[in-house]
Motif scaffolding. Structure first.
Motif, PDB file in Angstrom:
ATOM      1  N   UNK A  78      -2.120  -6.363   5.275  1.00 42.30           N
ATOM      2  CA  UNK A  78      -2.004  -7.271   4.136  1.00 42.30           C
ATOM      3  C   UNK A  78      -1.667  -6.503   2.864  1.00 42.30           C
ATOM      4  N   UNK A  79      -2.118  -5.255   2.784  1.00 43.22           N
ATOM      5  CA  UNK A  79      -1.783  -4.438   1.625  1.00 43.22           C
ATOM      6  C   UNK A  79      -0.270  -4.212   1.539  1.00 43.22           C
ATOM      7  N   UNK A  80       0.361  -4.000   2.684  1.00 43.01           N
ATOM      8  CA  UNK A  80       1.813  -3.850   2.702  1.00 43.01           C
ATOM      9  C   UNK A  80       2.525  -5.120   2.290  1.00 43.01           C
ATOM     10  N   UNK A  81       2.012  -6.264   2.759  1.00 40.03           N
ATOM     11  CA  UNK A  81       2.595  -7.549   2.393  1.00 40.03           C
ATOM     12  C   UNK A  81       2.534  -7.761   0.880  1.00 40.03           C
ATOM     13  N   UNK A  82       1.386  -7.447   0.287  1.00 46.28           N
ATOM     14  CA  UNK A  82       1.222  -7.627  -1.155  1.00 46.28           C
ATOM     15  C   UNK A  82       2.070  -6.634  -1.941  1.00 46.28           C
ATOM     16  N   UNK A  83       2.196  -5.417  -1.428  1.00 42.43           N
ATOM     17  CA  UNK A  83       3.048  -4.423  -2.092  1.00 42.43           C
ATOM     18  C   UNK A  83       4.507  -4.860  -2.110  1.00 42.43           C
ATOM     19  N   UNK A  84       4.955  -5.535  -1.055  1.00 42.14           N
ATOM     20  CA  UNK A  84       6.337  -6.012  -1.007  1.00 42.14           C
ATOM     21  C   UNK A  84       6.647  -6.947  -2.170  1.00 42.14           C
ATOM     22  N   UNK A  85       5.645  -7.713  -2.596  1.00 48.78           N
ATOM     23  CA  UNK A  85       5.851  -8.700  -3.663  1.00 48.78           C
ATOM     24  C   UNK A  85       5.325  -8.216  -5.012  1.00 48.78           C
ATOM     25  N   UNK A  86       4.943  -6.932  -5.110  1.00 43.40           N
ATOM     26  CA  UNK A  86       4.407  -6.388  -6.359  1.00 43.40           C
ATOM     27  C   UNK A  86       3.201  -7.181  -6.857  1.00 43.40           C
ATOM     28  N   UNK A  87       2.330  -7.547  -5.943  1.00 39.46           N
ATOM     29  CA  UNK A  87       1.112  -8.276  -6.292  1.00 39.46           C
ATOM     30  C   UNK A  87      -0.057  -7.282  -6.310  1.00 39.46           C
ATOM     31  N   UNK A  88      -0.805  -7.278  -7.378  1.00 41.58           N
ATOM     32  CA  UNK A  88      -1.965  -6.391  -7.478  1.00 41.58           C
ATOM     33  C   UNK A  88      -3.106  -6.921  -6.616  1.00 41.58           C
ATOM     34  N   UNK A  89      -3.912  -5.985  -6.085  1.00 44.10           N
ATOM     35  CA  UNK A  89      -5.006  -6.397  -5.213  1.00 44.10           C
ATOM     36  C   UNK A  89      -6.149  -5.411  -5.297  1.00 44.10           C
ATOM     37  N   UNK A  90      -7.324  -5.893  -4.937  1.00 41.01           N
ATOM     38  CA  UNK A  90      -8.527  -5.066  -4.924  1.00 41.01           C
ATOM     39  C   UNK A  90      -8.491  -4.145  -3.703  1.00 41.01           C
ATOM     40  N   UNK A  91      -8.871  -2.896  -3.920  1.00 42.47           N
ATOM     41  CA  UNK A  91      -9.059  -1.982  -2.802  1.00 42.47           C
ATOM     42  C   UNK A  91      -7.903  -1.046  -2.559  1.00 42.47           C
ATOM     43  N   UNK A  92      -8.028  -0.307  -1.462  1.00 41.31           N
ATOM     44  CA  UNK A  92      -7.098   0.764  -1.131  1.00 41.31           C
ATOM     45  C   UNK A  92      -5.742   0.238  -0.698  1.00 41.31           C
ATOM     46  N   UNK A  93      -4.736   1.117  -0.813  1.00 44.39           N
ATOM     47  CA  UNK A  93      -3.383   0.779  -0.433  1.00 44.39           C
ATOM     48  C   UNK A  93      -3.136   0.933   1.057  1.00 44.39           C
TER      49      UNK A  93
END
Length: 374
Positions: free
Chosen positions: A125-140
């Motif tokens: 899910x971190x990769x999915x969020x990175x694709x859209x430049x969405x900030x998120x809690x926790x590690x990459x």
């Protein structure tokens, strides 16, 4: 992500459930966070992931999500579908409901992924969020993936000079090609051993094995959760934990007071039931009764592990403390149990940071983070 007016509420999407065997634990975590978020400060969008991977708009109600004896919570996959953004130029959430035209939920400021185990905690899910430049809690992506895999994790920690216990890895290929050879490799360890899925948590699929006779069945149990298995030599000692919070900007990372898990009855080790359903069988001590010098060494090692893993936001680092005073790193968990009774929030509460304050801090750290490579 648009520029925010500081007077506006922070829009937080809580993502929970997921396809892993820790689905119910994730739901329970979401219940606690939903209840704790200050609605005068946050606009909350609960997004559940059903066991089949279907993303849905969930009710803003913690009660159905609580984990209790006789009630195992689950995301309702029949709710309205949520389409997540995959573009850095259009980061809106879109809801599709049967018989209705699509409607937008708009953008969110930060995603709080409350997912445990594979297909969530492991960098996906971190990769999915990175694709859209969405900030998120926790590690990459990298640290989430590597710390999820207990074999890879031990390799990284050992390379950083941190002591880990003896272990053997049994891959799917090893097991299918020659079970006898795979089990023979385990004979180099001293029994009892713990047989674990390499990429699962919450003690799912773990078996304590005292002899070779029980090893094959234990590996098969672990393989129900993950085809890659780690067999760890049992360490005689206390189970000590430390929470780490990322520092703001270039500030140093912060280590919490220590905690200790003591199984007092009915369980051979700190298994799923002991963690979540049998509170009287386990004693969680915060702060742990550890000599000051040893406690400082453990806190220092926790920060070293956090940095070696490239963690961001939060992590819980678990240790073994032997009777002779040796300290071994057992595990780094990038999305630890996060109900108020879980060890990570308890350790920070003992350090003077309440559960709502801890959530505020994690959201603030996520908002400070730049998108893209970092």
């Amino acid at each position: 992500m648009t520029d925010r007016n500081p007077a506006d509420k922070i829009r937080v999407a809580l993502v929970f459930g997921g396809r892993s065997s820790e689905h119910a634990v994730s739901c329970a975590t979401a219940a606690s966070v939903l209840e704790a978020l200050d609605r005068d400060r946050y606009d909350v969008v609960p997004v559940g992931i059903a066991k089949d991977g279907h993303w849905v708009l969930a009710a803003d109600d913690p009660e159905p999500l609580r984990l209790a004896p006789g009630h195992v919570p689950e995301v309702d996959g029949g709710s309205a579908s949520v389409i997540v953004p995959t573009s850095a130029t259009d980061r809106t959430l879109v809801v599709h409901e049967a018989g209705q035209p699509p409607r937008t939920l708009g953008e969110v400021d930060v995603v709080f992924p409350l997912l445990h185990g594979p297909f969530g905690e492991d960098g996906t899910i971190q990769g999915l969020l990175d694709l859209a430049d969405v900030r998120y809690v926790g590690s990459g992506v990298t640290s989430s993936a590597v710390m999820m895999d207990k074999a890879m994790m031990k390799t990284v920690l050992a390379a950083a000079g941190l002591p880990v216990g003896p272990y053997v890895v049994v891959t799917d290929r090893d097991w299918r090609r020659d079970k006898a050879a795979a089990m023979d490799a385990v004979s180099a360890l001293t029994f009892p051993v713990f047989v674990k899925p390499a990429r699962a948590g919450s003690s799912m699929g773990i078996t304590k094995v005292s002899s070779m006779d029980a090893l094959e069945a234990a590996v098969e149990t672990a393989r129900e959760h993950d085809p890659k298995v780690v067999v760890e030599q049992g360490i005689v000692g206390r189970e000590i934990e430390c929470g780490v919070l990322e520092g703001h900007g270039t500030d140093a990372h912060r280590a919490s007071e220590l905690g200790e898990c003591v199984v007092v009855q009915n369980h051979e080790f700190y298994d799923f039931e002991a963690k979540y359903l049998a509170a009287d069988d386990v004693r969680l001590e915060t702060p742990a009764d550890v000599p000051t010098q040893v406690a400082e060494r453990i806190r220092e090692m926790a920060v070293v592990a956090f940095e070696a893993a490239g963690c961001e936001g939060l992590a819980r680092v678990d240790f073994f403390l032997t009777d002779s005073g040796d300290v071994l790193v057992n595990e780094v968990n990038t999305m630890p149990g996060f109900t108020p009774s879980s060890m990570y929030p308890r350790m920070w509460a003992a350090s003077g940071v309440s559960y709502p304050e801890l959530i505020d801090e994690l959201v603030a750290l996520a908002l400070e983070r730049r998108t893209g490579l970092r």
